[in-house]
Write a protein that holds these residues in place. Structure first.
Motif, PDB file in Angstrom:
ATOM      1  N   VAL A  69      15.669  36.564 -61.991  1.00  0.00           N
ATOM      2  CA  VAL A  69      16.315  37.387 -60.814  1.00  0.00           C
ATOM      3  C   VAL A  69      15.836  38.774 -61.049  1.00  0.00           C
ATOM      4  O   VAL A  69      15.635  39.541 -59.799  1.00  0.00           O
ATOM      5  CB  VAL A  69      17.820  37.077 -60.813  1.00  0.00           C
ATOM      6  CG1 VAL A  69      18.378  38.103 -59.659  1.00  0.00           C
ATOM      7  CG2 VAL A  69      18.125  35.564 -60.565  1.00  0.00           C
ATOM      8  N   VAL A  70      15.897  39.309 -62.088  1.00  0.00           N
ATOM      9  CA  VAL A  70      15.794  40.762 -62.390  1.00  0.00           C
ATOM     10  C   VAL A  70      14.093  40.943 -61.909  1.00  0.00           C
ATOM     11  O   VAL A  70      13.939  41.929 -61.490  1.00  0.00           O
ATOM     12  CB  VAL A  70      16.076  41.005 -63.852  1.00  0.00           C
ATOM     13  CG1 VAL A  70      15.420  42.591 -64.125  1.00  0.00           C
ATOM     14  CG2 VAL A  70      17.561  40.950 -64.120  1.00  0.00           C
ATOM     15  N   SER A  71      13.056  40.117 -62.536  1.00  0.00           N
ATOM     16  CA  SER A  71      11.875  40.087 -62.237  1.00  0.00           C
ATOM     17  C   SER A  71      11.581  40.202 -60.640  1.00  0.00           C
ATOM     18  O   SER A  71      10.630  40.991 -60.260  1.00  0.00           O
ATOM     19  CB  SER A  71      11.142  38.953 -62.927  1.00  0.00           C
ATOM     20  OG  SER A  71      11.325  39.348 -64.477  1.00  0.00           O
ATOM     21  N   PHE A  72      12.285  39.133 -59.926  1.00  0.00           N
ATOM     22  CA  PHE A  72      12.168  39.154 -58.380  1.00  0.00           C
ATOM     23  C   PHE A  72      12.345  40.388 -57.939  1.00  0.00           C
ATOM     24  O   PHE A  72      11.508  40.936 -56.944  1.00  0.00           O
ATOM     25  CB  PHE A  72      12.963  37.991 -58.135  1.00  0.00           C
ATOM     26  CG  PHE A  72      13.040  37.930 -56.582  1.00  0.00           C
ATOM     27  CD1 PHE A  72      11.999  37.382 -55.720  1.00  0.00           C
ATOM     28  CD2 PHE A  72      13.998  38.526 -56.145  1.00  0.00           C
ATOM     29  CE1 PHE A  72      12.009  37.369 -54.448  1.00  0.00           C
ATOM     30  CE2 PHE A  72      14.125  38.505 -54.276  1.00  0.00           C
ATOM     31  CZ  PHE A  72      13.035  37.917 -53.782  1.00  0.00           C
ATOM     32  N   TYR A  73      13.518  40.983 -58.067  1.00  0.00           N
ATOM     33  CA  TYR A  73      13.830  42.193 -57.272  1.00  0.00           C
ATOM     34  C   TYR A  73      12.674  43.283 -57.817  1.00  0.00           C
ATOM     35  O   TYR A  73      12.492  44.386 -56.962  1.00  0.00           O
ATOM     36  CB  TYR A  73      15.375  42.490 -57.405  1.00  0.00           C
ATOM     37  CG  TYR A  73      16.180  41.931 -56.764  1.00  0.00           C
ATOM     38  CD1 TYR A  73      16.402  41.943 -55.315  1.00  0.00           C
ATOM     39  CD2 TYR A  73      17.014  40.587 -57.159  1.00  0.00           C
ATOM     40  CE1 TYR A  73      17.165  41.290 -54.521  1.00  0.00           C
ATOM     41  CE2 TYR A  73      17.912  40.102 -56.228  1.00  0.00           C
ATOM     42  CZ  TYR A  73      17.724  40.306 -55.011  1.00  0.00           C
ATOM     43  OH  TYR A  73      18.515  39.581 -53.981  1.00  0.00           O
ATOM     44  N   ARG A  74      12.445  43.593 -59.075  1.00  0.00           N
ATOM     45  CA  ARG A  74      11.471  44.438 -59.334  1.00  0.00           C
ATOM     46  C   ARG A  74      10.161  44.363 -58.522  1.00  0.00           C
ATOM     47  O   ARG A  74       9.662  45.432 -58.131  1.00  0.00           O
ATOM     48  CB  ARG A  74      11.134  44.231 -60.833  1.00  0.00           C
ATOM     49  CG  ARG A  74      10.135  45.375 -61.341  1.00  0.00           C
ATOM     50  CD  ARG A  74       9.649  45.072 -62.737  1.00  0.00           C
ATOM     51  NE  ARG A  74       8.896  46.269 -63.229  1.00  0.00           N
ATOM     52  CZ  ARG A  74       8.312  46.389 -64.333  1.00  0.00           C
ATOM     53  NH1 ARG A  74       8.749  45.263 -65.351  1.00  0.00           N
ATOM     54  NH2 ARG A  74       7.466  47.346 -64.710  1.00  0.00           N
ATOM     55  N   GLY A  75       9.587  43.130 -58.428  1.00  0.00           N
ATOM     56  CA  GLY A  75       8.392  43.001 -57.723  1.00  0.00           C
ATOM     57  C   GLY A  75       8.875  43.023 -56.083  1.00  0.00           C
ATOM     58  O   GLY A  75       8.076  43.413 -55.313  1.00  0.00           O
ATOM     59  N   ALA A  76       9.698  42.293 -55.661  1.00  0.00           N
ATOM     60  CA  ALA A  76      10.161  42.390 -54.218  1.00  0.00           C
ATOM     61  C   ALA A  76      10.245  43.930 -53.482  1.00  0.00           C
ATOM     62  O   ALA A  76       9.918  44.282 -52.613  1.00  0.00           O
ATOM     63  CB  ALA A  76      11.411  41.402 -53.824  1.00  0.00           C
TER      64      ALA A  76
END
Length: 289
Positions: free
Chosen positions: A35-42
């Protein structure tokens, strides 16, 4: 212009270092690495999409080769973000950031395998020194409860390997389109993969959580502004200088872990970290000289 470009590269490395610490804070609050990785990229995707909209010329979006290699770069950056945060959750920010900094070693090994670069005794010695540094840093020979886990070590190395994949994907996509177009495709691939693999309920709940400002800061510093600064800065910064300046990232991440997250490293681990940072930087500088 050269000094300003070097400053851009330094700021990008500083922001990447801070993003590791911010991710550590979020995971301490119970958020999953995916989830943390998703928001960093999104959130990074929003920034590079605006960049592309402002400078659409020469995008190359009609070229299939651009899409293929940019998608490979997207797989690489998705793996890099995810494995990096998994490594932090299973160990510490300092160890994860230093292991990821080993990415140039993986680039060399892949280049040797693909015969893109000629191996030399000096390069093999440097790679061996990095391996020794990894053993000392992670203390993999004497893993204690509460310390760096084997999963944390493996994830840290996989984050470096994934970053190497991103480098190759970006390199081969570059002749077919603009950097902003490559990053838009790469971050779109990242967002699609991580959203499908992550906990959908937790991902959506992040939109209304008190932690939302941290997610925004992570995305802005860790992907949006930093990638733009880094690519613009590289246009006028010598590769050797960029390699040295890149040391700002693991150093910043380590300091964040010590000061904010109350992490600590023993003398042997500090020796391993120094061995890795100095060897990898020297290797990068000599290869770009």
């Amino acid at each position: 212009m050269a000094k300003l470009s070097t400053l851009f590269v330094m700021l990008a490395a500083l922001f990447w270092g801070l993003s590791g610490g911010i991710g550590g804070v979020l995971m301490d609050d119970g958020w999953e690495p995916l989830v943390v990785s998703f928001y960093r990229g999104a959130i990074g995707l929003v920034f590079v999409a605006v960049w592309l909209a402002l400078r659409p010329s020469g995008s190359g979006l009609a070229d299939r080769r651009l899409w293929f290699w940019a998608a490979i770069a997207g797989l690489g950056v998705a793996g890099n973000f995810t494995f990096y945060f998994i490594s932090i959750s299973e160990g510490s920010v300092a160890v994860a950031a230093t292991l990821m900094y080993c990415a140039p070693v993986f680039v060399f090994l892949v280049s040797f395998a693909l015969r893109l670069e000629q191996p030399t005794p000096l390069k093999w010695v440097a790679i061996a020194m990095v391996m020794l540094g990894i053993v000392l840093l992670t203390r993999i020979y004497d893993i204690q409860p509460g310390g760096v886990t084997p999963i944390g070590v493996a994830a840290g190395l996989l984050s470096g390997l994934s970053y190497a994949l991103f480098i190759f994907g970006f390199k081969y996509a570059a002749p077919h389109g603009s950097p902003q177009a490559i990053l838009v495709i790469a971050f779109t691939v990242l967002a699609l993969i991580l959203f499908s693999l992550g906990d959908t309920q937790q991902t959506l709940s992040a939109l209304s959580t008190p932690s939302w400002p941290l997610f925004v800061t992570l995305g802005v510093l860790g992907a949006g502004v930093s990638f733009i600064l880094y690519i613009v800065g590289l246009n006028y910064t010598a590769p050797a200088v960029a390699s040295i300046v890149a040391m700002v990232e693991p150093v910043t991440a380590s300091l964040f872990g010590v000061v904010v997250l109350d992490e600590s490293l023993g003398m042997i681990q500090l020796l391993g970290m120094g061995l890795i940072l100095i060897t990898v930087t020297t290797l990068s500088v000599s290869s770009s000289a």
